[in-house]
Design an enzyme around this catalytic site. Structure first.
Site, PDB file in Angstrom:
ATOM      1  N   ARG A   1       0.848  -1.193   0.000  1.00  0.00           N
ATOM      2  CA  ARG A   1       0.000   0.000   0.000  1.00  0.00           C
ATOM      3  C   ARG A   1       0.887   1.248   0.000  1.00  0.00           C
ATOM      4  O   ARG A   1       2.044   1.206   0.370  1.00  0.00           O
ATOM      5  CB  ARG A   1      -0.903   0.007   1.240  1.00  0.00           C
ATOM      6  CG  ARG A   1      -1.997  -1.042   1.182  1.00  0.00           C
ATOM      7  CD  ARG A   1      -2.781  -1.078   2.474  1.00  0.00           C
ATOM      8  NE  ARG A   1      -3.382   0.210   2.763  1.00  0.00           N
ATOM      9  CZ  ARG A   1      -3.316   0.828   3.952  1.00  0.00           C
ATOM     10  NH1 ARG A   1      -2.670   0.283   4.953  1.00  0.00           N
ATOM     11  NH2 ARG A   1      -3.898   1.982   4.135  1.00  0.00           N
TER      12      ARG A   1
ATOM     13  N   LYS B   1       4.354  -6.263  11.663  1.00  0.00           N
ATOM     14  CA  LYS B   1       3.590  -6.646  10.473  1.00  0.00           C
ATOM     15  C   LYS B   1       3.809  -8.112  10.108  1.00  0.00           C
ATOM     16  O   LYS B   1       4.917  -8.561   9.864  1.00  0.00           O
ATOM     17  CB  LYS B   1       4.031  -5.757   9.309  1.00  0.00           C
ATOM     18  CG  LYS B   1       3.268  -5.977   8.057  1.00  0.00           C
ATOM     19  CD  LYS B   1       2.434  -4.790   7.718  1.00  0.00           C
ATOM     20  CE  LYS B   1       1.983  -4.848   6.278  1.00  0.00           C
ATOM     21  NZ  LYS B   1       1.288  -3.645   5.881  1.00  0.00           N
TER      22      LYS B   1
ATOM     23  N   ARG C   1      -1.105   4.981  14.259  1.00  0.00           N
ATOM     24  CA  ARG C   1       0.041   4.595  15.120  1.00  0.00           C
ATOM     25  C   ARG C   1      -0.352   4.709  16.571  1.00  0.00           C
ATOM     26  O   ARG C   1      -1.089   5.642  16.927  1.00  0.00           O
ATOM     27  CB  ARG C   1       1.230   5.512  14.855  1.00  0.00           C
ATOM     28  CG  ARG C   1       1.678   5.369  13.418  1.00  0.00           C
ATOM     29  CD  ARG C   1       2.861   6.214  13.075  1.00  0.00           C
ATOM     30  NE  ARG C   1       2.911   6.283  11.614  1.00  0.00           N
ATOM     31  CZ  ARG C   1       3.468   7.234  10.921  1.00  0.00           C
ATOM     32  NH1 ARG C   1       4.075   8.222  11.532  1.00  0.00           N
ATOM     33  NH2 ARG C   1       3.458   7.221   9.606  1.00  0.00           N
TER      34      ARG C   1
HETATM   35  C1  BTN Z   1       0.638  -3.725   2.365  1.00  0.00           C
HETATM   36  O1  BTN Z   1       1.394  -2.780   2.071  1.00  0.00           O
HETATM   37  O2  BTN Z   1       0.358  -3.955   3.538  1.00  0.00           O
HETATM   38  C2  BTN Z   1       0.036  -4.580   1.294  1.00  0.00           C
HETATM   39  C3  BTN Z   1       0.962  -5.681   0.842  1.00  0.00           C
HETATM   40  C4  BTN Z   1       0.357  -6.599  -0.207  1.00  0.00           C
HETATM   41  C5  BTN Z   1       1.362  -7.562  -0.754  1.00  0.00           C
HETATM   42  C6  BTN Z   1       0.737  -8.583  -1.662  1.00  0.00           C
HETATM   43  S1  BTN Z   1       1.849  -9.870  -2.096  1.00  0.00           S
HETATM   44  C7  BTN Z   1       0.736 -10.466  -3.291  1.00  0.00           C
HETATM   45  C8  BTN Z   1       0.134  -9.254  -3.967  1.00  0.00           C
HETATM   46  N1  BTN Z   1       0.957  -8.813  -5.062  1.00  0.00           N
HETATM   47  C9  BTN Z   1       1.504  -7.624  -4.818  1.00  0.00           C
HETATM   48  O3  BTN Z   1       2.283  -7.012  -5.582  1.00  0.00           O
HETATM   49  N2  BTN Z   1       1.105  -7.149  -3.627  1.00  0.00           N
HETATM   50  C10 BTN Z   1       0.201  -8.071  -2.993  1.00  0.00           C
END
Ligand code: BTN
Length: 328
Positions: free
Chosen positions: A121, A186, A325
């Protein structure tokens, strides 16, 4: 190196036993020198390899590769509806499904061993080393546009938390809007992307990344505190958790969620989200690019909006580029 040769090599070494250079060469139909080059490539992928004179090469502890058959077997109900693609390497499973959303059937899933451009994100990268974690995306078609999807990303977090809990993992919490945490760090991330008509027929791609067994070297690129399933399992006295089983459990839960979401909405999932809410009744700071709001986290309403008690009364926050946060 060709992807199918890499796959064959890994399939042999996955058992964690020693295999000689000549055995590997015969299996791949290449010279011992070529085998050595291929093995070097594995090291470049971050796969730890042990070599011993006279015995050959081995992957200490073995490696569980993704397997469509295992995922389908563990998924049980609805497995027949699943169209599953497993790739050794992709730029991003989300990017792949977004670019094919028109052609692929609803319910299509892409799982990858590695992503070269995994996305998180807010423009962040998602660190995605080979065969250590879970990276997958699921495509789903909705007829009623974005309005039908309100709160859905929060409910996806519940699906992940419940999948982990079903395998014995304790202490998973959900940080609004859609981070999955353990021990305040995380554990998994969710990236929802939509295309099509925001007021009508649209495609939703749900991307899920779960840190399963992150190698510390590869984790150097992660810019936030993180934790993985393997260390939680060890600390909680559990056997290692299979990526295939975990993937199947999350998919099973997602199916249940998506099939009924237009009728049920987030209200049906709210209590399950609240039961795992991180920082509930604690002082928090909500940060956007332009301002910070301080307050006490009251949870979420039936649409998934964050409820924050501030000096000027209760505020509802509906998402966007915000981050939450705890006050230290
Ligand atoms: C975040 O930032 O919390 C979201 C992360 C999401 C990662 C997943 S891995 C599978 C899918 N493909 C990606 O490029 N991103 C999501």
């Amino acid at each position: 190196m060709q992807q199918d040769q890499l796959q064959s090599l890994l399939a042999v070494l996955a058992d964690g036993e020693y295999h000689s250079g000549s055995e590997l060469g015969e299996l791949l139909g290449v010279s011992r020198a070529a085998v050595w080059k291929h093995l070097q490539k594995l090291s470049e992928l971050g796969i730890e390899l042990d070599s011993s004179r006279g015995r050959g090469y081995c992957l200490p502890g073995g490696l569980e590769l993704l397997s469509g058959a295992k995922i389908v077997e563990c998924m049980g109900a609805n497995a027949e509806l699943l169209s599953l693609e497993i790739l050794p390497l992709v730029d991003s499973t989300n990017t792949r499904l977004m670019s094919r959303a028109e052609q692929l059937p609803s319910g299509f899933v892409c799982v990858a061993e590695q992503q070269s451009a995994g996305r998180g994100r807010r423009g962040r990268a998602w660190v995605s080393p080979f065969a250590r974690n879970l990276y997958f995306s699921l495509l789903w078609r909705f007829e009623g546009g974005a309005a039908e999807l309100e709160g859905l990303s929060l409910a996806v977090g519940v699906c992940i938390a419940e999948a982990l809990e079903s395998l014995g993992i304790d202490g998973v919490s959900l940080k609004w809007p859609n981070d999955v945490l353990a021990d305040g760090k995380k554990l998994a991330g969710i990236l929802l992307e939509m295309s099509g008509d925001p007021a009508g027929a649209c495609h939703l791609v749900i991307g899920v990344g779960i840190n399963v067994d992150m190698a510390s070297m590869q984790a150097l690129d992660i810019d936030q505190p993180w934790i993985d399933v393997a260390s939680l399992a060890r600390a909680q006295g559990l056997a290692p958790i299979s990526r295939n089983t975990l993937c199947a459990r999350v998919l099973r839960n997602l199916w249940e969620l998506l099939d009924e979401y237009p009728e049920r909405g987030f209200a049906f999932w709210r209590e399950r989200w609240m039961a795992r809410a991180a920082y509930l009744n604690r002082s928090v700071r909500l940060v956007t690019s332009s301002q910070q709001t301080h307050g006490t986290l009251l949870g979420v309403d039936t649409s998934g909006a964050l409820r924050l008690a501030t000096d000027t009364g209760e505020q509802l926050v509906y998402g966007g580029e915000v981050s939450l946060r705890p006050e230290s």
